[in-house]
Structures are given as structure tokens and as C-alpha cells.
Design a protein around this motif. Sequence first.
Motif, PDB file in Angstrom:
ATOM      1  N   HIS A   1       0.808  -1.214   0.000  1.00  0.00           N
ATOM      2  CA  HIS A   1       0.000   0.000   0.000  1.00  0.00           C
ATOM      3  C   HIS A   1       0.841   1.264   0.000  1.00  0.00           C
ATOM      4  O   HIS A   1       0.352   2.316  -0.329  1.00  0.00           O
ATOM      5  CB  HIS A   1      -0.945   0.032   1.203  1.00  0.00           C
ATOM      6  N   GLY A   2       2.066   1.228   0.452  1.00  0.00           N
ATOM      7  CA  GLY A   2       2.896   2.422   0.485  1.00  0.00           C
ATOM      8  C   GLY A   2       3.173   2.868   1.902  1.00  0.00           C
ATOM      9  O   GLY A   2       2.955   2.138   2.860  1.00  0.00           O
ATOM     10  N   ILE A   3       3.611   4.101   2.027  1.00  0.00           N
ATOM     11  CA  ILE A   3       3.972   4.661   3.328  1.00  0.00           C
ATOM     12  C   ILE A   3       2.886   5.621   3.788  1.00  0.00           C
ATOM     13  O   ILE A   3       2.449   6.481   3.033  1.00  0.00           O
ATOM     14  CB  ILE A   3       5.314   5.415   3.235  1.00  0.00           C
ATOM     15  N   MET A   4       2.476   5.484   5.042  1.00  0.00           N
ATOM     16  CA  MET A   4       1.487   6.401   5.609  1.00  0.00           C
ATOM     17  C   MET A   4       2.229   7.454   6.424  1.00  0.00           C
ATOM     18  O   MET A   4       2.915   7.129   7.390  1.00  0.00           O
ATOM     19  CB  MET A   4       0.518   5.653   6.509  1.00  0.00           C
ATOM     20  N   LEU A   5       2.086   8.708   6.028  1.00  0.00           N
ATOM     21  CA  LEU A   5       2.710   9.815   6.764  1.00  0.00           C
ATOM     22  C   LEU A   5       1.770  10.332   7.834  1.00  0.00           C
ATOM     23  O   LEU A   5       0.558  10.361   7.648  1.00  0.00           O
ATOM     24  CB  LEU A   5       3.039  10.961   5.809  1.00  0.00           C
ATOM     25  N   SER A   6       2.330  10.780   8.930  1.00  0.00           N
ATOM     26  CA  SER A   6       1.539  11.459   9.949  1.00  0.00           C
ATOM     27  C   SER A   6       1.158  12.837   9.408  1.00  0.00           C
ATOM     28  O   SER A   6       1.646  13.272   8.360  1.00  0.00           O
ATOM     29  CB  SER A   6       2.359  11.622  11.238  1.00  0.00           C
ATOM     30  N   LYS A  16       4.611  14.887  -3.298  1.00  0.00           N
ATOM     31  CA  LYS A  16       4.123  15.296  -4.618  1.00  0.00           C
ATOM     32  C   LYS A  16       3.273  14.209  -5.271  1.00  0.00           C
ATOM     33  O   LYS A  16       2.498  14.488  -6.157  1.00  0.00           O
ATOM     34  CB  LYS A  16       5.311  15.616  -5.543  1.00  0.00           C
ATOM     35  N   MET A  17       3.462  12.943  -4.851  1.00  0.00           N
ATOM     36  CA  MET A  17       2.716  11.835  -5.439  1.00  0.00           C
ATOM     37  C   MET A  17       1.561  11.428  -4.535  1.00  0.00           C
ATOM     38  O   MET A  17       1.651  11.531  -3.313  1.00  0.00           O
ATOM     39  CB  MET A  17       3.641  10.641  -5.658  1.00  0.00           C
ATOM     40  N   ASN A  18       0.481  10.960  -5.167  1.00  0.00           N
ATOM     41  CA  ASN A  18      -0.698  10.472  -4.452  1.00  0.00           C
ATOM     42  C   ASN A  18      -1.263  11.520  -3.491  1.00  0.00           C
ATOM     43  O   ASN A  18      -1.634  11.211  -2.363  1.00  0.00           O
ATOM     44  CB  ASN A  18      -0.397   9.175  -3.712  1.00  0.00           C
ATOM     45  N   VAL A  19      -1.314  12.760  -3.952  1.00  0.00           N
ATOM     46  CA  VAL A  19      -1.899  13.853  -3.176  1.00  0.00           C
ATOM     47  C   VAL A  19      -3.289  14.140  -3.731  1.00  0.00           C
ATOM     48  O   VAL A  19      -3.463  14.281  -4.939  1.00  0.00           O
ATOM     49  CB  VAL A  19      -1.028  15.129  -3.244  1.00  0.00           C
ATOM     50  N   VAL A  20      -4.276  14.190  -2.854  1.00  0.00           N
ATOM     51  CA  VAL A  20      -5.653  14.471  -3.238  1.00  0.00           C
ATOM     52  C   VAL A  20      -6.009  15.854  -2.724  1.00  0.00           C
ATOM     53  O   VAL A  20      -5.935  16.117  -1.524  1.00  0.00           O
ATOM     54  CB  VAL A  20      -6.616  13.410  -2.660  1.00  0.00           C
ATOM     55  N   GLU A  21      -6.377  16.738  -3.644  1.00  0.00           N
ATOM     56  CA  GLU A  21      -6.758  18.109  -3.277  1.00  0.00           C
ATOM     57  C   GLU A  21      -8.248  18.120  -2.929  1.00  0.00           C
ATOM     58  O   GLU A  21      -9.080  17.696  -3.723  1.00  0.00           O
ATOM     59  CB  GLU A  21      -6.475  19.049  -4.448  1.00  0.00           C
ATOM     60  N   LEU A  22      -8.570  18.597  -1.737  1.00  0.00           N
ATOM     61  CA  LEU A  22      -9.954  18.673  -1.277  1.00  0.00           C
ATOM     62  C   LEU A  22     -10.442  20.107  -1.308  1.00  0.00           C
ATOM     63  O   LEU A  22      -9.651  21.040  -1.138  1.00  0.00           O
ATOM     64  CB  LEU A  22     -10.058  18.163   0.167  1.00  0.00           C
ATOM     65  N   GLY A  43      -4.381   2.798  -2.337  1.00  0.00           N
ATOM     66  CA  GLY A  43      -3.302   2.804  -1.351  1.00  0.00           C
ATOM     67  C   GLY A  43      -3.365   4.066  -0.504  1.00  0.00           C
ATOM     68  O   GLY A  43      -4.382   4.763  -0.467  1.00  0.00           O
ATOM     69  N   TYR A  44      -2.269   4.349   0.174  1.00  0.00           N
ATOM     70  CA  TYR A  44      -2.227   5.545   1.016  1.00  0.00           C
ATOM     71  C   TYR A  44      -2.140   6.797   0.163  1.00  0.00           C
ATOM     72  O   TYR A  44      -1.378   6.858  -0.799  1.00  0.00           O
ATOM     73  CB  TYR A  44      -1.035   5.497   1.978  1.00  0.00           C
ATOM     74  N   VAL A  45      -2.944   7.786   0.509  1.00  0.00           N
ATOM     75  CA  VAL A  45      -2.922   9.080  -0.175  1.00  0.00           C
ATOM     76  C   VAL A  45      -2.802  10.177   0.877  1.00  0.00           C
ATOM     77  O   VAL A  45      -3.221  10.004   2.016  1.00  0.00           O
ATOM     78  CB  VAL A  45      -4.186   9.315  -1.042  1.00  0.00           C
ATOM     79  N   THR A  46      -2.222  11.287   0.467  1.00  0.00           N
ATOM     80  CA  THR A  46      -2.114  12.452   1.334  1.00  0.00           C
ATOM     81  C   THR A  46      -3.202  13.429   0.931  1.00  0.00           C
ATOM     82  O   THR A  46      -3.410  13.675  -0.249  1.00  0.00           O
ATOM     83  CB  THR A  46      -0.729  13.109   1.196  1.00  0.00           C
ATOM     84  N   LEU A  47      -3.904  13.983   1.899  1.00  0.00           N
ATOM     85  CA  LEU A  47      -4.973  14.925   1.619  1.00  0.00           C
ATOM     86  C   LEU A  47      -4.510  16.344   1.893  1.00  0.00           C
ATOM     87  O   LEU A  47      -3.790  16.590   2.861  1.00  0.00           O
ATOM     88  CB  LEU A  47      -6.198  14.570   2.454  1.00  0.00           C
ATOM     89  N   GLY A  57      -4.921   9.106   4.249  1.00  0.00           N
ATOM     90  CA  GLY A  57      -6.058   8.210   4.276  1.00  0.00           C
ATOM     91  C   GLY A  57      -5.743   7.010   3.409  1.00  0.00           C
ATOM     92  O   GLY A  57      -4.750   7.007   2.677  1.00  0.00           O
ATOM     93  N   LEU A  58      -6.581   6.004   3.474  1.00  0.00           N
ATOM     94  CA  LEU A  58      -6.393   4.793   2.690  1.00  0.00           C
ATOM     95  C   LEU A  58      -7.473   4.738   1.616  1.00  0.00           C
ATOM     96  O   LEU A  58      -8.663   4.652   1.923  1.00  0.00           O
ATOM     97  CB  LEU A  58      -6.453   3.562   3.590  1.00  0.00           C
ATOM     98  N   SER A  59      -7.041   4.798   0.356  1.00  0.00           N
ATOM     99  CA  SER A  59      -7.967   4.852  -0.770  1.00  0.00           C
ATOM    100  C   SER A  59      -8.205   3.465  -1.359  1.00  0.00           C
ATOM    101  O   SER A  59      -7.274   2.684  -1.538  1.00  0.00           O
ATOM    102  CB  SER A  59      -7.404   5.769  -1.859  1.00  0.00           C
ATOM    103  N   SER A  60      -9.472   3.201  -1.683  1.00  0.00           N
ATOM    104  CA  SER A  60      -9.836   1.970  -2.387  1.00  0.00           C
ATOM    105  C   SER A  60     -10.053   2.260  -3.870  1.00  0.00           C
ATOM    106  O   SER A  60     -10.487   1.403  -4.612  1.00  0.00           O
ATOM    107  CB  SER A  60     -11.105   1.367  -1.777  1.00  0.00           C
ATOM    108  N   GLY A  61      -9.796   3.487  -4.284  1.00  0.00           N
ATOM    109  CA  GLY A  61      -9.996   3.901  -5.670  1.00  0.00           C
ATOM    110  C   GLY A  61     -11.118   4.915  -5.806  1.00  0.00           C
ATOM    111  O   GLY A  61     -11.000   5.885  -6.537  1.00  0.00           O
TER     112      GLY A  61
END
Length: 75
Positions: A1-6, A16-22, A43-47, A57-61
Motif C-alpha cells: 500500500h505504500g507509506i502512511m505519513l503522519s 508530490k505523489m498520491n496527493v488528493v486536493e480537497l 493505497g495511502y494518499v495524502t490529503l 487516508g487509505l484509498s480503495s480507488g
Amino acid sequence: HGIMLSIEGSQILKPKMNVVELDFSQAERWVRGESLRVRAPEGYVTLKCDGYYLGCGLSSGDNIRNLYPKHRRIL
């Protein structure tokens, strides 16, 4: 799944990767502890909202499971 950051890790490293803009409404729901129906890589995404990193968070797609620490949530 990748690395989960605090939350702090994402603010320091500014990934820069797997960042979701809310938008603000989604960000508010996120810090209240809700999961979000948002398309994102699996996998893990940064919001992020308006330049501010909110953690991971953990994304299922098509859904992002909220991993925001319970003691930091807004009630």
C-alpha cells in the motif's frame, strides 16, 4: 500500500505523489472523522486543502478511509 505519513510528516515532507486536493467542505468533513467518496489512486494518499496538508487516508480507488487521529478530530 505504500507509506502512511503522519499529519506532521506530510506537512514537513510535502509529498508530490498520491496527493488528493480537497475543497473546503470536504476538508471540514475529513477533520470531523468522515471518510470521503473521492476518486484517488489505490493505497495511502495524502490529503491537502488550500496548500495545507491534512494527513493521510487509505484509498480503495473511489473512497478514502479516514485515518485522522480520533484525538485530533473536530466534533
